[in-house]
Write an enzyme that holds these catalytic residues in place. Sequence first.
Site, PDB file in Angstrom:
ATOM      1  N   GLU A  49      -4.014  -5.826   6.166  1.00 44.36           N
ATOM      2  CA  GLU A  49      -2.882  -4.907   6.289  1.00 44.36           C
ATOM      3  C   GLU A  49      -3.380  -3.472   6.162  1.00 44.36           C
ATOM      4  OE1 GLU A  49      -0.008  -6.061   3.337  1.00 44.36           O
ATOM      5  OE2 GLU A  49       0.293  -8.041   4.210  1.00 44.36           O
ATOM      6  N   HIS A  77       4.937  -5.582   5.265  1.00 46.52           N
ATOM      7  CA  HIS A  77       4.933  -5.953   3.844  1.00 46.52           C
ATOM      8  C   HIS A  77       6.022  -5.190   3.091  1.00 46.52           C
ATOM      9  CE1 HIS A  77       2.102  -7.695   0.549  1.00 46.52           C
ATOM     10  NE2 HIS A  77       3.370  -7.769   0.186  1.00 46.52           N
ATOM     11  N   ALA A  85       9.471  -6.093  -1.035  1.00 43.22           N
ATOM     12  CA  ALA A  85       9.938  -5.442  -2.267  1.00 43.22           C
ATOM     13  C   ALA A  85      10.334  -3.992  -2.051  1.00 43.22           C
ATOM     14  CB  ALA A  85       8.851  -5.523  -3.341  1.00 43.22           C
TER      15      ALA A  85
END
Length: 303
Positions: free
Chosen positions: A255, A276, A279
């Site tokens: 990533e 990603h 959260a």
Amino acid sequence: MLVVDRVPESFLTRLSGLGFTIDYRPGVTREELLQGLNGYHVLVFRGRLRIDRAVMDSSPSLRVLARYGVGLDNVDVEYAVSRGLAVVNAPGASAASVAELTLGLLIALHRSLYQHIDSVKRGVWSKSAFLGRELRGKTLGVVGFGRVGRLVARYASCLGMRVLVHDVVDASREAREAGAEQVGFWELLESSDAVTLHVPLTPQTRRMISWRELAAMKDGAFLVNTSRGEVVDAEALLASLDCLGGAALDVLEEEPPRSETLRRLVAHPKVIVTPHIGAETVEAQERIGEELAHAIAEAVERL
């Protein structure tokens, strides 16, 4: 205390209120960390840097490693424990955000939302180009029945899905409470219209979804991964997309993606990739800060 990644201002304020002196230096490189960590007692970081033996040995004063988030796969926890360091994180703070993203990705796959949005932005009115599917009545396989997996199972059950779960421990009672049924791993793969992954990265889960597992899934089934990128064999997934309905990935082994395989996977029309963001909500970040500040304070008290 040294903080080497971006965190909310409220987290820094909370730590200051607890009496900590904070050096906030987001974006510090590994080389700068190795040269400048000594003298700090607490290191706060996210997933960007590898916190390994070399980092820990660079600072005899270090006492607490604090991961702003959930996963500890960028930390050599075993060596930290052997050094007597406390390792803390916020394991429950982002579960709701990750579970909601998982449901969003499932809906996006079933209704071809990415293709429709892209088409309309390009000036193509794609109303009849992509025929979607309902979630209601479909079977969802949830691999990993921890905090996130349990929420996903509850949400999916509320939407009228049949939910199968698999975990390495007996979670049959908890599964029933969530409106689900615990089954074996291979039965889940063979029976599910969509499979979603919610496992930590361990030697046992690394590439747990590879050639054989993908071949066991139904033709046209969907795969969602919001756990860790290394759980899925990217090369095997890329080769299996002709048989699958599609895949949605919030995590990748690299990533951002650099390898040719990952670049081809990201570009594939049957694949949705988000950077990603499981959260990355206001609420999750606030809860992480609250939970982690409390954990740091407790760890320091025990020293």
